[in-house]
Design an enzyme around this catalytic site. Structure first.
Site, PDB file in Angstrom:
ATOM      1  N   GLY A  56     -28.146  -3.170  13.928  1.00  0.00           N
ATOM      2  CA  GLY A  56     -29.031  -2.328  14.712  1.00  0.00           C
ATOM      3  C   GLY A  56     -28.474  -1.875  16.041  1.00  0.00           C
ATOM      4  O   GLY A  56     -29.109  -1.056  16.727  1.00  0.00           O
ATOM      5  N   GLU A  57     -27.314  -2.395  16.444  1.00  0.00           N
ATOM      6  CA  GLU A  57     -26.724  -1.971  17.709  1.00  0.00           C
ATOM      7  C   GLU A  57     -26.352  -0.488  17.658  1.00  0.00           C
ATOM      8  O   GLU A  57     -25.900   0.016  16.624  1.00  0.00           O
ATOM      9  CB  GLU A  57     -25.470  -2.793  18.011  1.00  0.00           C
ATOM     10  CG  GLU A  57     -25.763  -4.235  18.368  1.00  0.00           C
ATOM     11  CD  GLU A  57     -24.500  -5.005  18.692  1.00  0.00           C
ATOM     12  OE1 GLU A  57     -23.412  -4.381  18.727  1.00  0.00           O
ATOM     13  OE2 GLU A  57     -24.596  -6.225  18.911  1.00  0.00           O
ATOM     14  N   HIS A 148     -46.256   9.185  35.813  1.00  0.00           N
ATOM     15  CA  HIS A 148     -47.602   8.617  35.787  1.00  0.00           C
ATOM     16  C   HIS A 148     -48.179   8.455  37.188  1.00  0.00           C
ATOM     17  O   HIS A 148     -49.371   8.616  37.403  1.00  0.00           O
ATOM     18  CB  HIS A 148     -47.584   7.276  35.057  1.00  0.00           C
ATOM     19  CG  HIS A 148     -48.938   6.676  34.857  1.00  0.00           C
ATOM     20  ND1 HIS A 148     -49.927   7.288  34.119  1.00  0.00           N
ATOM     21  CD2 HIS A 148     -49.477   5.512  35.315  1.00  0.00           C
ATOM     22  CE1 HIS A 148     -51.018   6.529  34.120  1.00  0.00           C
ATOM     23  NE2 HIS A 148     -50.768   5.447  34.840  1.00  0.00           N
ATOM     24  N   LYS A 211     -64.893   5.286  36.120  1.00  0.00           N
ATOM     25  CA  LYS A 211     -64.480   4.463  34.991  1.00  0.00           C
ATOM     26  C   LYS A 211     -64.048   3.100  35.477  1.00  0.00           C
ATOM     27  O   LYS A 211     -63.365   2.974  36.489  1.00  0.00           O
ATOM     28  CB  LYS A 211     -63.311   5.151  34.261  1.00  0.00           C
ATOM     29  CG  LYS A 211     -62.743   4.364  33.096  1.00  0.00           C
ATOM     30  CD  LYS A 211     -61.398   4.899  32.682  1.00  0.00           C
ATOM     31  CE  LYS A 211     -60.321   4.552  33.693  1.00  0.00           C
ATOM     32  NZ  LYS A 211     -58.978   4.993  33.260  1.00  0.00           N
ATOM     33  N   ASP A 241     -52.977   8.533  25.545  1.00  0.00           N
ATOM     34  CA  ASP A 241     -52.413   7.474  24.711  1.00  0.00           C
ATOM     35  C   ASP A 241     -53.359   7.213  23.538  1.00  0.00           C
ATOM     36  O   ASP A 241     -53.308   7.896  22.531  1.00  0.00           O
ATOM     37  CB  ASP A 241     -52.182   6.221  25.546  1.00  0.00           C
ATOM     38  CG  ASP A 241     -51.392   5.155  24.801  1.00  0.00           C
ATOM     39  OD1 ASP A 241     -51.035   5.385  23.620  1.00  0.00           O
ATOM     40  OD2 ASP A 241     -51.116   4.086  25.375  1.00  0.00           O
TER      41      ASP A 241
END
Length: 330
Positions: A56-57, A148, A211, A241
């Site tokens: 997976g590298e 963000h 909220k 999200d």
């Protein structure tokens, strides 16, 4: 009636005249966006080998000389976040070791940004951690879109150009000729973003959804601060999200008498069950950009996807030509 001045950009054919030292490379996270940016600049993406070993590298090799060049690496850190972030770090390291004059990480979506401060004991500030990783890998400059929180700019000890999708979204909204608009912040933390957006909409009135979040990805909406009855409500956020906050907010706006509800966000993260929530009939349209690629399983009838390729391409051009970036948004 909505009217707004839109960002005027040059066509791709009139890209930088001296681009022999400008190189663009794309990670695997959002190749279509990278290709659009390259077309705007009248260039091709640079050749690169990218493969994985059996365990997976990741292996990356630049396939052309970039010695003394200004290299721009386009890679959002979207899902799978860890793989895409690691790929960006490996690309930066490869370019630095290939003697690039300057390496700019173009990050349309900056992941790990929500943990930007400590809200409880023994927490990590991952937004700062990722900034450190990118800097230590060898990046000389960052180009990011709609972080963000604005404070993340201060986490970097290298220059950072922060650009916004607002001109693209405003241009689209202007084409719809909406009236009786109220801009809505989905929470108190987004008031500054919503206020700036409202100002560009002919100083449209502002409303705030009160909220209180009970846990990560879980939100409880209490009430609306402001008048939305009979109006077209435009909820503005940086990302969607799981869509829990924005759909609860839309439901509350409907209950308070809003005539129409639009959702606008730069980054369509769309984690389950976002699609079911967003396609439930609460929204006239859900307007996002292509900072994150969306496959067919994440598309629904109300979804509108706008391209920010020209805006990012124009910013790259201006950085390369040592021109003003902030003047694009005045």
């Amino acid at each position: 009636m909505l009217s707004t001045a839109t960002l005027k950009m040059q066509p791709a054919a009139s890209g930088p005249t001296d681009n022999h030292r400008l190189r663009l490379f794309s990670g695997s996270a959002n190749v279509p966006l990278s290709q659009e940016i390259a077309r705007y600049l009248g260039m091709d993406l640079g050749p690169m080998i990218r493969k994985r070993f059996a365990d997976g590298e990741l292996y990356v090799q630049i396939q052309e000389s970039i010695r003394g060049c200004d290299v721009y690496l386009i890679q959002p850190s979207c899902h799978p976040v860890n793989d895409n972030l690691m790929e960006l770090l490996v690309m930066i390291d490869a370019c630095r070791r290939a003697s690039a004059r300057q390496v700019t990480a173009v990050i349309p979506y900056y992941g790990y940004a929500r943990a930007d401060r400590k809200t409880a004991g023994r927490e990590s500030i991952t937004a700062k951690l990722v900034a450190n990783l990118i800097t230590q890998a060898g990046a000389n400059r960052i180009l990011a879109m709609d972080l963000h929180s604005a404070q993340i700019q201060g986490y970097f000890d290298i220059p950072l150009d922060h650009v916004y999708s607002v001109p693209v979204i405003l241009e689209y909204l202007a084409s719809k000729n909406l009236s009786d608009i109220v801009v809505v912040s989905p929470d108190v933390g987004g008031v500054a973003r919503a206020r700036s957006f409202a100002k560009k909409l002919n100083d449209a009135p502002l409303a705030i959804i009160d909220k209180r979040r009970q846990a990560h990805n879980v939100a409880e909406v209490l009430n609306v601060i402001g008048d939305v009855e009979g109006k077209t409500a435009i909820i503005v956020d940086d990302m969607i999200d799981t869509a829990g906050t924005i759909t609860q907010g839309a439901r509350l706006l409907r209950e308070e008498g809003a005539r129409q509800v639009y959702a606008c966000a730069t980054h369509p993260v769309f984690s389950p069950p976002a699609i079911e929530r967003l396609s439930s009939g609460l929204f006239e349209e859900v307007i996002v950009t292509n900072t994150i690629p969306l496959d067919e399983s994440k598309r629904f009838p109300q979804l509108v996807t706008l391209s920010v390729a020209n805006l990012i391409g124009e910013t790259i051009w201006r950085i390369h030509e040592d021109s003003s970036v902030s003047s694009m948004f005045r």
